[in-house]
Design an enzyme around this catalytic site. Structure first.
Site, PDB file in Angstrom:
ATOM      1  N   LYS A 283       0.838  -1.214   0.000  1.00  0.00           N
ATOM      2  CA  LYS A 283       0.000   0.000   0.000  1.00  0.00           C
ATOM      3  C   LYS A 283       0.864   1.251   0.000  1.00  0.00           C
ATOM      4  CE  LYS A 283      -1.707   1.635   3.945  1.00  0.00           C
ATOM      5  NZ  LYS A 283      -1.429   3.037   4.291  1.00  0.00           N
ATOM      6  N   ASN A 284       1.867   1.278   0.888  1.00  0.00           N
ATOM      7  CA  ASN A 284       2.652   2.500   1.069  1.00  0.00           C
ATOM      8  C   ASN A 284       3.689   2.724  -0.019  1.00  0.00           C
ATOM      9  OD1 ASN A 284       1.084   3.078   3.225  1.00  0.00           O
ATOM     10  ND2 ASN A 284       2.567   2.435   4.770  1.00  0.00           N
TER      11      ASN A 284
ATOM     12  N   ARG B   3      -5.082  10.854   4.110  1.00  0.00           N
ATOM     13  CA  ARG B   3      -4.107  11.939   4.185  1.00  0.00           C
ATOM     14  C   ARG B   3      -2.984  11.777   3.162  1.00  0.00           C
ATOM     15  NH1 ARG B   3      -3.124  13.522   8.635  1.00  0.00           N
ATOM     16  NH2 ARG B   3      -1.068  14.295   8.187  1.00  0.00           N
TER      17      ARG B   3
ATOM     18  N   CYS C 160      -5.231  13.132  12.805  1.00  0.00           N
ATOM     19  CA  CYS C 160      -5.439  11.701  12.532  1.00  0.00           C
ATOM     20  C   CYS C 160      -5.472  10.990  13.875  1.00  0.00           C
ATOM     21  CB  CYS C 160      -4.280  11.226  11.659  1.00  0.00           C
ATOM     22  SG  CYS C 160      -4.045   9.470  11.628  1.00  0.00           S
TER      23      CYS C 160
ATOM     24  N   ARG D  65       0.246  14.731  12.972  1.00  0.00           N
ATOM     25  CA  ARG D  65       0.749  14.489  11.603  1.00  0.00           C
ATOM     26  C   ARG D  65       0.761  15.755  10.738  1.00  0.00           C
ATOM     27  NH1 ARG D  65      -1.397   8.750   9.493  1.00  0.00           N
ATOM     28  NH2 ARG D  65       0.493   8.868   8.245  1.00  0.00           N
ATOM     29  N   PRO D  66       1.487  16.788  11.113  1.00  0.00           N
ATOM     30  CA  PRO D  66       1.564  17.998  10.288  1.00  0.00           C
ATOM     31  C   PRO D  66       2.327  17.708   8.990  1.00  0.00           C
ATOM     32  CG  PRO D  66       3.192  18.074  12.053  1.00  0.00           C
ATOM     33  CD  PRO D  66       2.358  16.836  12.285  1.00  0.00           C
ATOM     34  N   ILE D  67       2.264  18.615   8.005  1.00  0.00           N
ATOM     35  CA  ILE D  67       3.045  18.463   6.761  1.00  0.00           C
ATOM     36  C   ILE D  67       4.021  19.619   6.594  1.00  0.00           C
ATOM     37  CG2 ILE D  67       1.323  17.011   5.574  1.00  0.00           C
ATOM     38  CD1 ILE D  67       0.563  19.610   3.980  1.00  0.00           C
ATOM     39  N   ASP D  68       4.452  20.199   7.719  1.00  0.00           N
ATOM     40  CA  ASP D  68       5.351  21.376   7.662  1.00  0.00           C
ATOM     41  C   ASP D  68       6.630  21.083   6.890  1.00  0.00           C
ATOM     42  OD1 ASP D  68       7.488  20.837  10.296  1.00  0.00           O
ATOM     43  OD2 ASP D  68       5.663  19.671  10.074  1.00  0.00           O
ATOM     44  N   GLN D  69       7.137  19.856   6.975  1.00  0.00           N
ATOM     45  CA  GLN D  69       8.383  19.535   6.268  1.00  0.00           C
ATOM     46  C   GLN D  69       8.165  19.479   4.750  1.00  0.00           C
ATOM     47  OE1 GLN D  69      11.500  19.088   8.025  1.00  0.00           O
ATOM     48  NE2 GLN D  69      10.121  20.118   9.470  1.00  0.00           N
TER      49      GLN D  69
ATOM     50  N   ASP E 150       4.447   0.720  12.166  1.00  0.00           N
ATOM     51  CA  ASP E 150       3.269   0.037  11.611  1.00  0.00           C
ATOM     52  C   ASP E 150       3.180  -1.420  12.042  1.00  0.00           C
ATOM     53  OD1 ASP E 150       3.326   1.811   8.398  1.00  0.00           O
ATOM     54  OD2 ASP E 150       2.747   2.424  10.416  1.00  0.00           O
TER      55      ASP E 150
ATOM     56  N   ARG F 212      -8.591  -0.476   4.475  1.00  0.00           N
ATOM     57  CA  ARG F 212      -7.729   0.534   3.866  1.00  0.00           C
ATOM     58  C   ARG F 212      -6.351  -0.026   3.541  1.00  0.00           C
ATOM     59  NH1 ARG F 212      -7.628   6.052   6.813  1.00  0.00           N
ATOM     60  NH2 ARG F 212      -6.349   6.336   4.960  1.00  0.00           N
TER      61      ARG F 212
HETATM   62  C1  EPZ Z   1       4.046   7.014   6.359  1.00  0.00           C
HETATM   63  O1  EPZ Z   1       3.228   8.072   6.884  1.00  0.00           O
HETATM   64  C2  EPZ Z   1       3.132   5.801   6.226  1.00  0.00           C
HETATM   65  N1  EPZ Z   1       2.045   6.120   5.317  1.00  0.00           N
HETATM   66  C3  EPZ Z   1       2.577   5.419   7.604  1.00  0.00           C
HETATM   67  O2  EPZ Z   1       1.821   4.222   7.472  1.00  0.00           O
HETATM   68  C4  EPZ Z   1       3.736   5.133   8.534  1.00  0.00           C
HETATM   69  O3  EPZ Z   1       3.244   4.910   9.833  1.00  0.00           O
HETATM   70  C5  EPZ Z   1       4.696   6.349   8.582  1.00  0.00           C
HETATM   71  O4  EPZ Z   1       5.125   6.702   7.263  1.00  0.00           O
HETATM   72  C6  EPZ Z   1       5.938   6.073   9.411  1.00  0.00           C
HETATM   73  O5  EPZ Z   1       6.599   4.950   8.964  1.00  0.00           O
HETATM   74  C7  EPZ Z   1       2.285   6.090   3.980  1.00  0.00           C
HETATM   75  O6  EPZ Z   1       3.364   5.833   3.501  1.00  0.00           O
HETATM   76  C8  EPZ Z   1       1.129   6.408   3.086  1.00  0.00           C
HETATM   77  P1  EPZ Z   1       5.908  10.460   8.502  1.00  0.00           P
HETATM   78  P2  EPZ Z   1       3.761   9.580   6.895  1.00  0.00           P
HETATM   79  O7  EPZ Z   1       5.779  11.729   7.733  1.00  0.00           O
HETATM   80  O8  EPZ Z   1       4.677   9.803   5.774  1.00  0.00           O
HETATM   81  C9  EPZ Z   1       6.132  13.859  11.837  1.00  0.00           C
HETATM   82  C10 EPZ Z   1       0.010   2.748   7.769  1.00  0.00           C
HETATM   83  O9  EPZ Z   1      -0.410   2.204   8.801  1.00  0.00           O
HETATM   84  N2  EPZ Z   1       6.083  14.828  10.713  1.00  0.00           N
HETATM   85  O10 EPZ Z   1       7.101   9.621   8.245  1.00  0.00           O
HETATM   86  O11 EPZ Z   1       2.583  10.456   7.042  1.00  0.00           O
HETATM   87  C11 EPZ Z   1       4.837  13.058  11.979  1.00  0.00           C
HETATM   88  O12 EPZ Z   1       3.868  13.765  12.703  1.00  0.00           O
HETATM   89  C12 EPZ Z   1       0.427   4.230   7.830  1.00  0.00           C
HETATM   90  O13 EPZ Z   1       0.138   2.198   6.669  1.00  0.00           O
HETATM   91  C13 EPZ Z   1       6.191  16.175  10.989  1.00  0.00           C
HETATM   92  O14 EPZ Z   1       6.317  16.588  12.154  1.00  0.00           O
HETATM   93  O15 EPZ Z   1       4.586   9.596   8.266  1.00  0.00           O
HETATM   94  C14 EPZ Z   1       5.322  11.794  12.661  1.00  0.00           C
HETATM   95  O16 EPZ Z   1       5.373  12.003  14.036  1.00  0.00           O
HETATM   96  C15 EPZ Z   1       0.097   4.886   9.117  1.00  0.00           C
HETATM   97  N3  EPZ Z   1       6.156  17.048   9.948  1.00  0.00           N
HETATM   98  C16 EPZ Z   1       6.716  11.612  12.074  1.00  0.00           C
HETATM   99  O17 EPZ Z   1       7.108  12.868  11.546  1.00  0.00           O
HETATM  100  C17 EPZ Z   1       6.019  16.638   8.635  1.00  0.00           C
HETATM  101  O18 EPZ Z   1       5.978  17.480   7.718  1.00  0.00           O
HETATM  102  C18 EPZ Z   1       6.810  10.564  10.966  1.00  0.00           C
HETATM  103  O19 EPZ Z   1       5.772  10.799  10.051  1.00  0.00           O
HETATM  104  C19 EPZ Z   1       5.918  15.260   8.381  1.00  0.00           C
HETATM  105  C20 EPZ Z   1       5.960  14.366   9.434  1.00  0.00           C
END
Ligand code: EPZ
Length: 425
Positions: free
Chosen positions: A22-23, A96, A120, A125-129, A308, A400
């Site tokens: 999926k990912n 998302r 969520c 889960r912000p997207i600031d980065q 996960d 999902r």
């Molecule tokens: C991906 O989510 C996966 N989803 C998630 O899988 C997985 O849990 C996660 O990576 C971690 O491995 C997909 O690939 C579609 P992150 P993602 O950005 O990219 C913080 C599942 O069960 N962060 O790596 O959204 C964030 O809040 C799902 O299949 C910021 O602060 O996760 C978190 O604490 C759930 N700012 C950490 O980083 C940002 O701009 C890691 O999140 C982005 C992230």
């Protein structure tokens, strides 16, 4: 709404085949935006999230269709010369990962309007980065009525150092940089196998990306990319979930079409808990022990222990012979499943980001509620081990990310079925 009913107490035996990841599928389908023409992606899991991504591409003017017959595991995407670069709230709020269209739209069309994903169940889960990176690539960003509006004549290469390791952040900016002018360097990048797979796909389209799988990724921007055919890698989290199911039920299961190297951290913990795990016939054989040993786990970005798999591993520890400590360092609110496991008789104490799990002799079947994707998988696993009947409600979370899991588990001898939950609204 469906629920899943499990009669526990069966040792799982036999073979199970893992679906596409999926990912990996979600960013790869989004990457099709970067190249006009006919794309064909194979081994695409038939999941609610994949259908949402296809719908999203459709609202922009592409045609994204699952194929039939011999090609039923494939999605064909026809991308025209122009797209309407908008991802509406109605779709983004359901998934998302829709934010993954932001980078490709910005890079190919110089503009994008994408709904902010919002909170969520497992964390803020912000997207600031993602946004910081797009700004560094020269995009002008504006937040307007819950939407990110991005504009850029042409993105310019830059060095982006992530403050936090982010999987979709790395993927979004890798896609944006593929068509940018000049070189981009992503530092402190995510190293997940799905990031590597996306780089493989982009390079097949004609991109020039090196270093994916390490924490420094270099992208030399190119003028244009071309449509491709590609088969998506297997889902390591689905494979890990079946591995825990075998270990939990004193089972003996061959997990076919999975990549053991993608599961090193999980395999190490399963072996430490007493399971026998070995690579076999292009897959993984897992044999569960009579008695499980406690192991401590700390979730980390790849190649650390995947968040996960945290919920599934917690279930294993609920019936281990002793206490274990589980630390969740990636998401701030990912212990919702523990409260439901307590309803099944588990002994779990939560303190912030840490859970102490004291093993009990037996779990009892009970009606439980799924709160997110991996939590729902963990409740199914608990039901397999518990005495009596477990009813897992709100399984739309499960759909999902797991393709026909109850059918696959039945193939291993489990007594599990999906029924309509008439009480649920
Ligand atoms: C991906 O989510 C996966 N989803 C998630 O899988 C997985 O849990 C996660 O990576 C971690 O491995 C997909 O690939 C579609 P992150 P993602 O950005 O990219 C913080 C599942 O069960 N962060 O790596 O959204 C964030 O809040 C799902 O299949 C910021 O602060 O996760 C978190 O604490 C759930 N700012 C950490 O980083 C940002 O701009 C890691 O999140 C982005 C992230």
């Amino acid at each position: 709404m469906d629920k899943i009913v499990i009669q526990g107490g069966v040792s799982l035996k036999g073979k199970v085949t893992v679906s596409g990841a999926k990912n990996a599928a979600l960013p790869i389908l989004a990457s099709s935006i970067l190249a006009e023409g006919e794309h064909l992606f194979r081994n695409v899991p038939d999941l609610a999230d994949v259908r949402t991504m296809c719908k999203l591409l459709g609202t922009m003017g592409a045609e994204a269709e699952r194929q039939t017959g011999k090609l039923k595991d494939a999605v064909r995407i026809s991308v025209p010369e122009t797209l309407s670069p908008e991802a509406p709230y109605e779709l983004v709020k359901t998934m998302r990962a829709s934010v993954l269209v932001l980078g490709p739209l910005c890079a190919r069309f110089g503009r994008a309007r994408v709904s902010l994903p919002g909170g969520c169940a497992i964390g803020a889960r912000p997207i600031d980065q993602h946004l910081k990176g797009l700004k560094l690539l020269g995009a002008e960003l504006e937040l307007n009525a819950g939407y990110v509006e991005a504009r850029a004549k042409r993105l310019r290469g830059a060095t982006i150092n992530f403050d936090v390791v982010t999987v979709t952040g790395t993927e979004n900016l890798m896609m944006a940089a593929a068509l940018a002018q000049g070189r981009t360097v992503l530092e402190n990048a995510a190293r997940e196998p799905e990031v590597e797979e996306l780089a493989r796909v982009l390079n097949k389209m004609g991109a020039r990306i090196s270093g994916a799988g390490t924490d420094v990724i270099t992208i030399e921007g190119v003028e244009r990319l071309s449509a491709i055919e590609h088969a998506i890698l297997p889902d390591r989290i689905e494979a890990g979930t079946f591995a825990v199911a075998a270990a939990l039920t004193q089972g003996n299961v061959l997990i076919e079409r999975c990549v053991p190297e993608h599961l090193d951290a999980v395999i190490q913990k399963l072996r430490a808990a007493g399971a026998t795990v070995s690579a076999e016939d292009g897959g993984l054989r897992v044999k569960g022990p009579r008695t499980l040993k406690p192991v401590d786990v700390k979730t980390m970005p790849h190649p650390g222990f995947p968040t996960d798999m945290q919920a599934q591993l917690m279930v294993l520890m609920t019936v281990a012979d002793g206490s274990s400590v589980i630390a969740e360092t990636v998401f701030e609110n990912r212990f919702m499943h523990a409260l439901e496991l307590q309803r099944m008789g588990a002994d779990i104490t939560i303190d912030g980001h840490t859970a102490v799990v004291k093993g009990v002799a037996m779990l009892q079947g009970a009606p439980v509620m799924a709160t997110d994707l991996r939590a729902s998988a963990s409740l199914i696993l608990a039901g397999l081990r518990a005495g009596g009947v477990t009813e897992v409600q709100r399984v739309y979370h499960l759909d999902r990310g797991y393709e026909r899991i109850e059918r696959k588990l039945r193939g291993l001898g489990a007594r599990v079925r999906r029924v309509k939950d008439r009480r649920a609204s």
